[in-house]
Design an enzyme around this catalytic site. Structure first.
Site, PDB file in Angstrom:
ATOM      1  N   LYS A  58      48.455  32.888  40.219  1.00 37.03           N
ATOM      2  CA  LYS A  58      47.426  32.720  41.256  1.00 37.03           C
ATOM      3  C   LYS A  58      46.834  31.304  41.195  1.00 37.03           C
ATOM      4  CE  LYS A  58      46.581  37.667  41.218  1.00 37.03           C
ATOM      5  NZ  LYS A  58      45.827  38.834  40.754  1.00 37.03           N
ATOM      6  N   GLN A 102      40.527  39.748  37.318  1.00 33.75           N
ATOM      7  CA  GLN A 102      41.803  40.444  37.109  1.00 33.75           C
ATOM      8  C   GLN A 102      41.573  41.804  36.455  1.00 33.75           C
ATOM      9  OE1 GLN A 102      44.681  39.306  38.302  1.00 33.75           O
ATOM     10  NE2 GLN A 102      45.942  40.956  37.487  1.00 33.75           N
ATOM     11  N   ASP A 125      39.966  39.857  46.909  1.00 42.46           N
ATOM     12  CA  ASP A 125      40.871  40.961  46.547  1.00 42.46           C
ATOM     13  C   ASP A 125      40.748  42.110  47.548  1.00 42.46           C
ATOM     14  OD1 ASP A 125      42.560  40.791  44.286  1.00 42.46           O
ATOM     15  OD2 ASP A 125      40.827  40.826  42.939  1.00 42.46           O
TER      16      ASP A 125
HETATM   17  N1  GUN Z   1      45.695  43.749  38.860  1.00 38.36           N
HETATM   18  C1  GUN Z   1      46.871  44.097  39.443  1.00 38.36           C
HETATM   19  N2  GUN Z   1      46.905  43.648  40.716  1.00 38.36           N
HETATM   20  C2  GUN Z   1      45.731  43.022  40.934  1.00 38.36           C
HETATM   21  C3  GUN Z   1      45.193  42.346  42.063  1.00 38.36           C
HETATM   22  O1  GUN Z   1      45.788  42.253  43.148  1.00 38.36           O
HETATM   23  N3  GUN Z   1      43.954  41.807  41.881  1.00 38.36           N
HETATM   24  C4  GUN Z   1      43.261  41.918  40.704  1.00 38.36           C
HETATM   25  N4  GUN Z   1      42.050  41.390  40.648  1.00 38.36           N
HETATM   26  N5  GUN Z   1      43.748  42.547  39.645  1.00 38.36           N
HETATM   27  C5  GUN Z   1      44.976  43.085  39.776  1.00 38.36           C
END
Ligand code: GUN
Length: 299
Positions: A58, A102, A125
């Protein structure tokens, strides 16, 4: 004698690259015209290898697009108060348009409280109940990234969803539930008849055999096998299962679909890796740019 056409392999890496090209131009234009640089904060608690790899992806994607990236790596021992304080600081930081914490968080932390504390206008998100509610009534600010990416894969591969029977396997808050909701909206790339199957479903294959499109987010290898699908089905595999290590020390990944035999029957299918995965990150970038535009009154 039957003549079968090979399945279209839906290339998420390529479709991601197209969207990122479009976004790069948009970011450059925002800077040139308005002096706006979108900012994304990524928060990682602990060192879960999968999470480290996602957050790194990311951060890299943001930097490559000209988005300001503020990465916060916190120790496993971080307290709830410390994490909440950080979220509040980022909520009040004008350089930051998007905040991503995350998940999963270490067990001692209260994930719901943290996700609720993120300013919904910075919730790139799309996990905050405010944004989930807006999605549900068809007026989204931010769609959750994985389901939004799946919808883009379908649209950009020319797959008709209008009136299609879409079966979603899995009911998580980040994929299954929002994905089903997105596909039932009366919109382009949706307007489908949706069935959700889950661990409580008596006979999943009863539903999948009738499906035109199957979205598999079950979280286990071979959750969808060839005997469960009809010829000509479109299969989207959300699974990321680490099944071992290669000799060079890289994780070996498989999806939730018994890929080769299902591919033989399918009209189109996503591979793992290189299908849904890259789209999740790309849609996070889309949401971050949108958040910056919203903050400036441009969206
Ligand atoms: N953990 C697995 N997928 C995601 C996501 O798309 N965003 C976040 N914040 N955590 C995750």
């Amino acid at each position: 004698m039957s003549i079968t056409t090979p399945a279209m392999i839906i290339n998420g890496t390529e479709i991601s690259a197209q969207i990122r090209e479009e976004l790069k131009k948009e970011v450059a234009e925002l800077k040139a015209k308005y002096g706006i640089v979108p900012g994304l904060a990524t928060v990682l608690v602990g060192a879960n290898p999968a999470s480290v790899s996602y957050v790194t992806g990311k951060e890299k994607a943001a930097i490559a697009l000209g988005i300001y990236s503020d990465r916060r790596d916190l120790p496993e021992t971080t307290t709830q108060k410390e994490l909440m304080d950080l979220v509040l600081t980022l909520n009040n930081d004008p350089q930051i348009n998007g905040i991503l914490v995350q998940i999963p968080l270490p067990k001692h932390l209260d994930e719901t409280e943290v996700l609720l504390a993120i300013n919904p206008k910075k919730d790139v998100d799309g996990f905050h109940p405010m944004n989930l509610g807006k999605m549900m009534v068809g007026e989204p600010d931010f769609l959750p990234c994985t389901p939004a990416g799946i919808q883009q894969l379908l649209i950009r591969s020319g797959i008709e969803t209008d009136g299609a029977h879409v079966v979603v396997i899995g009911r998580s808050n980040i994929v299954g539930k929002p994905n089903a909701n997105i596909m039932l909206q009366k919109k382009h790339g949706a307007n489908s008849t949706v069935t959700i199957c889950h661990t409580g479903t008596r006979d999943i294959s009863h539903f999948t055999r009738d499906a035109d499109i199957i979205i598999v987010a079950a979280g286990r290898p071979k959750a969808l096998t060839a005997d469960m699908v009809k010829p000509g089905v479109v299969v989207i595999d959300v699974g990321v299962n680490r099944v071992g290590m290669s000799s060079s020390g890289k994780a070996i990944l498989v999806g939730d679909v018994d890929y080769e035999p299902v591919k033989e029957k399918a009209r189109a299918i996503t591979p793992v890796p290189g299908g849904v995965g890259p789209m999740t990150i790309t849609m996070l970038m889309v949401n971050t740019v949108k958040a910056a535009k919203m903050a400036a009154g441009l969206a």
